[in-house]
Write an enzyme that holds these catalytic residues in place. Structure first.
Site, PDB file in Angstrom:
ATOM      1  N   TRP A 180      30.130 -12.385 -16.269  1.00 32.43           N
ATOM      2  CA  TRP A 180      31.226 -12.978 -15.499  1.00 32.43           C
ATOM      3  C   TRP A 180      32.273 -13.610 -16.398  1.00 32.43           C
ATOM      4  O   TRP A 180      33.345 -13.995 -15.940  1.00 32.43           O
ATOM      5  CB  TRP A 180      30.671 -14.029 -14.524  1.00 32.43           C
ATOM      6  CG  TRP A 180      30.196 -15.291 -15.204  1.00 32.43           C
ATOM      7  CD1 TRP A 180      29.401 -15.392 -16.304  1.00 32.43           C
ATOM      8  CD2 TRP A 180      30.516 -16.626 -14.823  1.00 32.43           C
ATOM      9  NE1 TRP A 180      29.187 -16.712 -16.631  1.00 32.43           N
ATOM     10  CE2 TRP A 180      29.849 -17.495 -15.736  1.00 32.43           C
ATOM     11  CE3 TRP A 180      31.263 -17.186 -13.792  1.00 32.43           C
ATOM     12  CZ2 TRP A 180      29.935 -18.880 -15.662  1.00 32.43           C
ATOM     13  CZ3 TRP A 180      31.343 -18.572 -13.707  1.00 32.43           C
ATOM     14  CH2 TRP A 180      30.687 -19.404 -14.633  1.00 32.43           C
ATOM     15  N   ASP A 181      31.957 -13.726 -17.680  1.00 32.90           N
ATOM     16  CA  ASP A 181      32.907 -14.269 -18.656  1.00 32.90           C
ATOM     17  C   ASP A 181      34.273 -13.600 -18.518  1.00 32.90           C
ATOM     18  O   ASP A 181      35.318 -14.251 -18.616  1.00 32.90           O
ATOM     19  CB  ASP A 181      32.403 -14.034 -20.094  1.00 32.90           C
ATOM     20  CG  ASP A 181      31.021 -14.598 -20.344  1.00 32.90           C
ATOM     21  OD1 ASP A 181      30.177 -14.521 -19.429  1.00 32.90           O
ATOM     22  OD2 ASP A 181      30.755 -15.070 -21.454  1.00 32.90           O
ATOM     23  N   GLU A 208      22.775 -22.726 -15.568  1.00 35.37           N
ATOM     24  CA  GLU A 208      21.515 -21.996 -15.686  1.00 35.37           C
ATOM     25  C   GLU A 208      20.331 -22.921 -15.963  1.00 35.37           C
ATOM     26  O   GLU A 208      19.216 -22.443 -16.160  1.00 35.37           O
ATOM     27  CB  GLU A 208      21.630 -20.931 -16.771  1.00 35.37           C
ATOM     28  CG  GLU A 208      22.616 -19.834 -16.391  1.00 35.37           C
ATOM     29  CD  GLU A 208      22.803 -18.798 -17.473  1.00 35.37           C
ATOM     30  OE1 GLU A 208      22.317 -19.013 -18.602  1.00 35.37           O
ATOM     31  OE2 GLU A 208      23.444 -17.770 -17.197  1.00 35.37           O
ATOM     32  N   LYS A 228      23.462 -27.220 -18.100  1.00 35.53           N
ATOM     33  CA  LYS A 228      23.809 -26.457 -19.295  1.00 35.53           C
ATOM     34  C   LYS A 228      25.322 -26.413 -19.481  1.00 35.53           C
ATOM     35  O   LYS A 228      25.825 -26.442 -20.602  1.00 35.53           O
ATOM     36  CB  LYS A 228      23.255 -25.033 -19.180  1.00 35.53           C
ATOM     37  CG  LYS A 228      23.529 -24.152 -20.376  1.00 35.53           C
ATOM     38  CD  LYS A 228      22.969 -22.748 -20.151  1.00 35.53           C
ATOM     39  CE  LYS A 228      23.231 -21.827 -21.341  1.00 35.53           C
ATOM     40  NZ  LYS A 228      22.789 -20.429 -21.083  1.00 35.53           N
ATOM     41  N   GLN A 229      26.049 -26.357 -18.366  1.00 34.83           N
ATOM     42  CA  GLN A 229      27.500 -26.166 -18.429  1.00 34.83           C
ATOM     43  C   GLN A 229      28.122 -26.619 -17.125  1.00 34.83           C
ATOM     44  O   GLN A 229      27.435 -27.007 -16.180  1.00 34.83           O
ATOM     45  CB  GLN A 229      27.814 -24.695 -18.669  1.00 34.83           C
ATOM     46  CG  GLN A 229      27.336 -23.772 -17.541  1.00 34.83           C
ATOM     47  CD  GLN A 229      27.132 -22.355 -17.989  1.00 34.83           C
ATOM     48  OE1 GLN A 229      26.115 -22.029 -18.578  1.00 34.83           O
ATOM     49  NE2 GLN A 229      28.111 -21.502 -17.732  1.00 34.83           N
TER      50      GLN A 229
END
Length: 778
Positions: free
Chosen positions: A369-370, A498, A606-607
């Site tokens: 998806w980046d 994640e 994580k993000q």
């Protein structure tokens, strides 16, 4: 916790337009090989030394073809229905850079040089080298080279080699090769690195010398792809081929004897062509096509080939350059990041852009998806033609997405794979792979971003609308109208974070689905107004349209009234907070040191997850709410993902904290140049690179592309006293520049444009500059 769990590593000099390795540094060779990579969207080749790494020095050779892959079965200890069956790996192909010099039987090596430097010129896309070397017998050589992967010819790599005998006249032996037997590289217990081996991915069909040309043909294992690599040399007068050696399978070498005169320079050129076909029966014609392309390049000559390549880069920088003042390191970083994006993005509608670009084996070269959340929005406003090709590639795999939806027991719609090259799901760990259904919403967001930036209705008619409709159908298969809440809910998915998997009502996923459904309804309404046959062809009914509307209107977006923040998911806020205070720095990233279940039980990210949604939802969320959500979730975020810092930078800038925004921007911008995550050796972080542009343009310049037009809300941090860049917007080119007091807008080409500065309409005509005051934010 610190944004930099690993000490910054700077093996290259800090210059505005170049990366320079000023002396031989064996401990940094792997990292330099990534940073000095060259690519053109099709061919990618790591910045390895032509003669190879000195003995005992870690190196990762790699030349790759984008969109071309091998396939291998995924072996599970325990499998289940619907698990991914095959893994695709970006294809490694023959290394055509091989050029080895020797004097009196002693081979030139970087570790024996008396001087050594390599420079990647970001303006021209050329990697140059200068070395001086002395043999054990005292003979001294000066060696210079220039290497480029052509932006004008997608199949071409070219090398110029110049050799000067400094204190003798005599023979020097040059060995040139095509090497399809170089070693692979694997790092145990790090899933980000990938496991690539050219020996495991290619089967030799034939290798031969054809006149003065070398040609190799291979088949990719597990697929019908065949690839060709061919090379030839342009030699000065008096140099002749002494020996052709084809005794080793998967290697073709040619040996030349060079007669050097003291003080005089001998220059030669090597041209390498790469091609592929998706039909294994095309090997003969592919070989002929490759040799013809090689012959054409040879006739054109190195100088002309280089000039065409340089012209492409000149045009790119005229459109895409970003200029900042106050920090040379960050200026270098943003240009390197844009350079890497341009190099790695597929441009043929059949290839995309891998998480590591074309710079290394990380993640096996998979597309994520980046592309859609980070790269396409950047390209839509800088290189819209490339953005269109990236979306075209996703459209080319729509049928595979439909098939994947059926495998996942959805009777209609399309489900794009979490990680793939050829369209098949390649994620062997479904909780952090297939469960990330938000890939569908990401693709819809990218389509929306491209359309808002370009007004390309033809694309929507031909491809975009169909992708929107098919992915929208999937949501009605996955989610349901809950009797408990009276809302549309989506269960058992994984959001961007994640470190939380298989949750109910992930805020990001639900919010992005709502955005997608509403945009899809707008496009469907427009198709209905023009009586497009597409809706009938796809079987879209009024009942289905009403379901989309109902799901959008009743989407469950959980909110905690006590904390006054959006809930990341139904259970996140009830989990035990992670013990950051007692987690040593060497235990990050957590994914390499703790079992997933340990991480899943805690409040730890994580993000960016909710925070990312706040950015993408734009003005749908009030600023005060964004501040509360950001204040709650950022302290819980490890930023173990390189995708995280840039998003936080933008949100801090948007909510007025430019100091924090600048801190996160610096982490994002120099993620690879300083190796912040200690894994750039295996490829750059493409999405992070795109994110650094977003930090400047969407963060400090406050750019938002909205249905009503282009909005700016600039506020620069003290560390960056001036910022300027250009945007491509709906057929126009716009120049923006600002300091901390004033912003200026100039329409360089195209029809008159009305944009918005801090909510105020600004009308521009071609060639006109308008300046507006901005507030000073600390």
């Amino acid at each position: 916790m610190s944004l930099h769990p690993h000490a910054a590593v700077r093996p290259l000099t800090t210059e505005p337009w170049a990366l320079t390795d000023s002396h031989y540094q064996p401990q940094h060779l792997l990292l330099q090989e990534t940073l000095l990579s060259l690519a053109n969207g099709y061919i990618g080749t790591r910045g390895t030394l032509e003669e190879g790494a000195p003995a005992g020095v870690a190196s990762c050779e790699g030349t790759y073809l984008n969109g071309v892959y091998s396939s291998e079965p995924i072996h599970y200890g325990e499998s289940a229905y619907g698990f991914a069956k095959h893994n695709h790996k970006m294809l490694q192909v023959a290394n055509g850079k091989v050029l080895q010099l020797s004097v009196d039987g002693e081979s030139f090596s970087a570790d024996n040089t008396t001087s050594h430097s390599r420079t990647l010129d970001l303006q021209q896309g050329v990697l140059s080298r200068h070395s001086e070397w002395q043999s054990q017998s005292g003979k001294q050589l000066r060696i210079a080279s220039r290497r480029f992967v052509s932006q004008a010819n997608p199949h071409l790599m070219a090398i110029e080699l110049s050799i000067t005998a400094l204190n003798f006249s005599g023979e020097v032996i040059l060995t040139s090769g095509l090497d399809a037997a170089y070693p692979g590289f694997y790092k145990k217990d790090d899933p980000r690195v990938g496991d690539m081996s050219i020996a495991d991915s290619l089967t030799l069909l034939s290798q031969q010398f054809s006149g003065e040309h070398s040609l190799m043909l291979h088949r990719a294992k597990g697929t019908d792809f065949i690839v060709a690599a061919a090379s030839s040399h342009v030699l000065p007068a008096g140099v002749s081929l002494q020996r052709q050696d084809d005794s080793q399978s998967n290697k073709l070498t040619q040996q030349f004897t060079l007669q050097l005169t003291q003080g005089e320079t001998l220059t030669l050129h090597k041209l390498v062509i790469y091609c592929h076909s998706a039909n294994v029966d095309d090997s003969d014609s592919l070989g002929q096509q490759t040799l013809q392309l090689l012959s054409n390049a040879q006739q054109q000559g190195f100088a002309a080939l280089l000039s065409e390549h340089q012209q492409w880069w000149q045009q790119f920088w005229q459109q895409a350059d970003v200029s900042i003042e106050g920090d040379v390191a960050l200026q270098q970083a943003i240009r390197f990041n844009l350079f890497s994006l341009a190099q790695s993005a597929g441009r043929n509608g059949q290839s995309n852009i891998a998480a590591k670009g074309l710079t290394g084996p990380g993640y096996d070269g998979h597309y994520f998806w980046d592309t859609e959340i980070y790269v396409v929005p950047v390209m839509s406003l800088t290189q819209p033609a490339i953005a269109r090709q990236l979306l075209t590639q996703r459209y080319s795999q729509l049928d595979a997405a439909r098939e994947r939806a059926r495998q996942m027991s959805h009777s209609s719609g399309a489900l794009y794979p979490w990680r793939t090259i050829g369209g098949e799901e390649c994620s062997a760990y479904f909780p952090a792979g297939t469960a990330q259904y938000h890939i569908n919403a990401a693709i819809a967001y990218a389509i929306r971003s491209y359309y808002l930036a370009t007004d390309d209705w033809a694309f929507m008619q031909q491809m975009g609308a169909e992708m929107l409709i098919e992915t929208a159908r999937l949501w009605l298969q996955l989610g349901f109208f809950s009797a408990r809440s009276g809302k549309f809910e989506i269960h058992m998915v994984t959001g961007p974070d994640e470190y939380s998997a298989l949750v109910n009502n992930n805020f990001y996923t639900n919010a992005m689905v709502q955005l997608q459904l509403r945009f899809t309804l707008e496009i469907v309404q427009k198709l209905q107004a023009e009586q497009s046959p597409l809706l009938n062809q796809l079987g879209v009914t009024e009942a289905e349209i009403q379901q989309w509307q109902q799901a959008a209107d009743t989407m469950y977006l959980a909110f905690d009234e006590q904390l006054q923040v959006h809930q990341q998911d139904d259970n996140f806020l009830s989990r035990q907070p992670w013990d950051f205070a007692n987690t040593p720095a060497d235990k990050y990233p957590l994914l390499l040191h703790y079992h997933p279940l340990v991480i899943y039980r805690h409040q730890v990210l994580k993000q960016a997850d909710v925070v990312l949604a706040l950015l993408l939802l734009d003005d749908a969320v009030p600023q005060a709410q964004k501040q509360r959500d950001l204040a709650y979730y950022e302290p819980l975020t490890t930023h173990d993902s390189s995708l995280s810092s840039c998003i936080h930078s933008i949100l801090f800038a948007e909510t007025g904290d430019t100091t924090r925004a600048h801190e996160f921007f610096g982490d994002s911008a120099r993620m690879d140049l300083d190796n912040h995550h200690a894994n750039t050796e295996f490829g750059v972080h493409i999405a992070c690179m795109a994110g650094s542009w977003m930090s400047l343009v969407m963060g400090f310049a406050g750019v938002r592309s909205r249905p009503a037009g282009l909005h700016f809300n600039p506020q620069l941090p003290p560390q960056l006293p001036r910022l300027s860049f250009r945007l491509s917007y709906r057929g126009r080119v716009l120049q923006f520049s600002a300091d901390r007091q004033q912003a200026s807008y100039k329409l360089l080409s195209g029809e008159p444009l009305t944009l918005f500065h801090s909510g105020q309409a600004v009308a521009l005509t071609n060639g006109q500059t308008v300046s507006k005051a901005i507030g000073v934010v600390v």
